[in-house]
Motif scaffolding. Sequence first.
Motif, PDB file in Angstrom:
ATOM      1  N   GLN A   1       0.672  -1.281  -0.138  1.00 54.08           N
ATOM      2  CA  GLN A   1      -0.164   0.207  -0.264  1.00 54.08           C
ATOM      3  C   GLN A   1       0.883   1.149   0.081  1.00 54.08           C
ATOM      4  N   TYR A   2       1.728   1.000   1.025  1.00 57.34           N
ATOM      5  CA  TYR A   2       3.082   2.543   0.875  1.00 57.34           C
ATOM      6  C   TYR A   2       3.423   2.499   0.124  1.00 57.34           C
ATOM      7  N   GLN A   3       3.632   2.154  -0.843  1.00 55.99           N
ATOM      8  CA  GLN A   3       4.462   1.761  -2.799  1.00 55.99           C
ATOM      9  C   GLN A   3       3.471   2.156  -3.446  1.00 55.99           C
ATOM     10  N   GLU A   4       2.134   1.849  -3.145  1.00 52.67           N
ATOM     11  CA  GLU A   4       1.028   2.328  -4.567  1.00 52.67           C
ATOM     12  C   GLU A   4       1.165   3.171  -4.300  1.00 52.67           C
ATOM     13  N   ASN A   5       0.844   3.697  -3.186  1.00 54.31           N
ATOM     14  CA  ASN A   5       0.609   5.552  -2.368  1.00 54.31           C
ATOM     15  C   ASN A   5       1.554   6.544  -2.806  1.00 54.31           C
ATOM     16  N   LYS A   6       2.747   5.995  -2.639  1.00 56.84           N
ATOM     17  CA  LYS A   6       4.071   7.172  -2.905  1.00 56.84           C
ATOM     18  C   LYS A   6       4.193   7.309  -4.664  1.00 56.84           C
ATOM     19  N   ILE A   7       3.725   6.662  -5.388  1.00 58.56           N
ATOM     20  CA  ILE A   7       3.376   6.183  -6.984  1.00 58.56           C
ATOM     21  C   ILE A   7       2.441   7.487  -7.359  1.00 58.56           C
ATOM     22  N   VAL A   8       1.915   7.194  -6.605  1.00 58.91           N
ATOM     23  CA  VAL A   8       0.776   8.117  -6.812  1.00 58.91           C
ATOM     24  C   VAL A   8       0.501   9.722  -6.838  1.00 58.91           C
ATOM     25  N   LEU A   9       1.023   9.733  -5.107  1.00 60.78           N
ATOM     26  CA  LEU A   9       1.384  10.886  -5.032  1.00 60.78           C
ATOM     27  C   LEU A   9       2.520  11.642  -6.004  1.00 60.78           C
ATOM     28  N   ALA A  10       4.214  10.592  -6.483  1.00 61.64           N
ATOM     29  CA  ALA A  10       4.408  10.974  -7.049  1.00 61.64           C
ATOM     30  C   ALA A  10       3.938  11.533  -8.643  1.00 61.64           C
ATOM     31  N   GLU A  11       2.689  11.133  -8.833  1.00 60.48           N
ATOM     32  CA  GLU A  11       2.183  11.275 -10.639  1.00 60.48           C
ATOM     33  C   GLU A  11       1.274  13.283  -9.593  1.00 60.48           C
ATOM     34  N   PHE A  12       1.007  13.383  -8.529  1.00 62.51           N
ATOM     35  CA  PHE A  12       0.357  14.205  -8.141  1.00 62.51           C
ATOM     36  C   PHE A  12       1.356  15.244  -8.749  1.00 62.51           C
ATOM     37  N   GLU A  13       2.837  14.927  -7.906  1.00 64.09           N
ATOM     38  CA  GLU A  13       3.732  15.715  -8.112  1.00 64.09           C
ATOM     39  C   GLU A  13       3.743  16.151  -9.784  1.00 64.09           C
ATOM     40  N   ASN A  14       3.134  15.819 -10.935  1.00 68.03           N
ATOM     41  CA  ASN A  14       3.251  16.120 -11.370  1.00 68.03           C
ATOM     42  C   ASN A  14       2.117  16.892 -12.523  1.00 68.03           C
ATOM     43  N   LEU A  15       1.857  16.988 -11.956  1.00 68.02           N
ATOM     44  CA  LEU A  15       0.273  18.331 -12.120  1.00 68.02           C
ATOM     45  C   LEU A  15      -0.063  19.056 -11.515  1.00 68.02           C
TER      46      LEU A  15
ATOM     47  N   ASP B   1      -4.962  22.184 -12.170  1.00 65.94           N
ATOM     48  CA  ASP B   1      -6.219  22.567 -13.258  1.00 65.94           C
ATOM     49  C   ASP B   1      -6.595  21.053 -13.903  1.00 65.94           C
ATOM     50  N   SER B   2      -5.613  20.323 -13.216  1.00 62.49           N
ATOM     51  CA  SER B   2      -6.049  18.887 -13.324  1.00 62.49           C
ATOM     52  C   SER B   2      -7.095  18.503 -12.946  1.00 62.49           C
ATOM     53  N   LYS B   3      -7.796  17.415 -13.731  1.00 62.15           N
ATOM     54  CA  LYS B   3      -9.146  16.788 -13.508  1.00 62.15           C
ATOM     55  C   LYS B   3      -8.987  15.563 -13.208  1.00 62.15           C
ATOM     56  N   ILE B   4      -9.189  15.716 -11.010  1.00 57.88           N
ATOM     57  CA  ILE B   4      -9.193  14.401 -10.844  1.00 57.88           C
ATOM     58  C   ILE B   4     -10.180  13.737 -10.056  1.00 57.88           C
TER      59      ILE B   4
ATOM     60  N   ASP C   1      -6.162   5.767 -14.848  1.00 54.37           N
ATOM     61  CA  ASP C   1      -5.964   4.953 -13.618  1.00 54.37           C
ATOM     62  C   ASP C   1      -3.904   5.843 -13.071  1.00 54.37           C
ATOM     63  N   ILE C   2      -4.907   5.953 -11.621  1.00 51.53           N
ATOM     64  CA  ILE C   2      -2.901   6.812 -11.526  1.00 51.53           C
ATOM     65  C   ILE C   2      -2.681   5.439  -9.787  1.00 51.53           C
ATOM     66  N   GLY C   3      -3.611   4.843  -9.821  1.00 57.73           N
ATOM     67  CA  GLY C   3      -3.321   3.788  -8.249  1.00 57.73           C
ATOM     68  C   GLY C   3      -4.458   4.689  -7.190  1.00 57.73           C
ATOM     69  N   THR C   4      -4.752   3.440  -6.356  1.00 58.68           N
ATOM     70  CA  THR C   4      -5.225   4.002  -5.357  1.00 58.68           C
ATOM     71  C   THR C   4      -6.895   4.521  -5.541  1.00 58.68           C
ATOM     72  N   GLY C   5      -7.331   4.478  -7.237  1.00 59.67           N
ATOM     73  CA  GLY C   5      -8.596   4.615  -6.886  1.00 59.67           C
ATOM     74  C   GLY C   5      -8.827   6.660  -7.308  1.00 59.67           C
ATOM     75  N   TYR C   6      -7.681   6.742  -7.891  1.00 56.33           N
ATOM     76  CA  TYR C   6      -7.603   7.815  -7.902  1.00 56.33           C
ATOM     77  C   TYR C   6      -7.570   7.465 -10.128  1.00 56.33           C
ATOM     78  N   TYR C   7      -8.148   9.032 -10.118  1.00 55.32           N
ATOM     79  CA  TYR C   7      -8.174   9.030 -11.584  1.00 55.32           C
ATOM     80  C   TYR C   7      -7.925  10.162 -12.212  1.00 55.32           C
ATOM     81  N   VAL C   8      -6.919  10.224 -12.995  1.00 56.85           N
ATOM     82  CA  VAL C   8      -6.746  11.708 -13.930  1.00 56.85           C
ATOM     83  C   VAL C   8      -6.601  12.031 -15.065  1.00 56.85           C
TER      84      VAL C   8
END
Lengths: 116, 152
Positions: free
Chosen positions: A35-49, A52-55, B84-91
């Motif tokens: 779970q930790y790794q998955e969330n970290k990947i998501v956070l890294a993705e958020f850093e690139n957004l 204005d990004s639609k989430i 899908d970027i993971g843990t249920g979030y879609y962008v």
Amino acid sequence: MSDIKQQFESLSLEFSNDQNSLNELISARSQLETQYQENKIVLAEFENLNEDSKIYKLTGPVLLPQDFTEAKLNVTKRIEFIEGEISRVETKIADQEKKIETTRNKLLAVRAQLGQ
Amino acid sequence: MSNKIDLNKLSPQQLVDFRKSIDQEVTHFTQSLQALQAAQSKLKECITSIDNLEAGKSEDLLIPLTSSLYIPGKVVKRNEYLVDIGTGYYVEKSAQDGKSVYEAKIKKLDQDAKKLKDILVEKNDLLNAVNLILRRKVIELEKQQQQQTATS
């Protein structure tokens, strides 16, 4: 004599119980890691957004639109929570290992007595 | 490895146990590797889907309701994908951005797969070494037994 034998049996039962709970803790630890790794990947993705990004967040079968800052905060919070859980499980694992060690020593002592 | 043990000093029983645990590790890692490759091919499918949709001139497509039931549909907006970027979030992303997300993921999986393969090679080498020593021990034991029966 039978007294020592009984002691030996109860100790070995305790030993295997301890080992089982250690295994459970270890699998909980690895699940947390995933779970930790998955969330970290998501956070890294958020850093690139940016703002204005639609989430969208998948809640049950529906995608709900979500604010960028809110979503990012959520993930950061979740990572903090998971980190806390990981350290909690790790102290538990260390305790359990110590417990197993003492049980093992007791078991060895009793077995030595049995052997005599 | 920090604690190197001389395999020659282990008893056959210990060697068998050791081999068993290596076997289990090898199966575990092989399964992980397969899971990685499956995930990779799924990601590649996503990229091909984006490419196909972008390359196609027509707006018509078939939307799967189940794996064997489709209804005709039309593309309303081009170059707009939910990724899908993971843990249920879609962008919402453009074709290019969406593809780069998947490409980054594939690259990461490639690295992980490479690490796993290295570990697997290492474990297989270890397994071969254990097998070799075990066989030698068995032959030695048989020789000893033959000598014993010969002398008695």
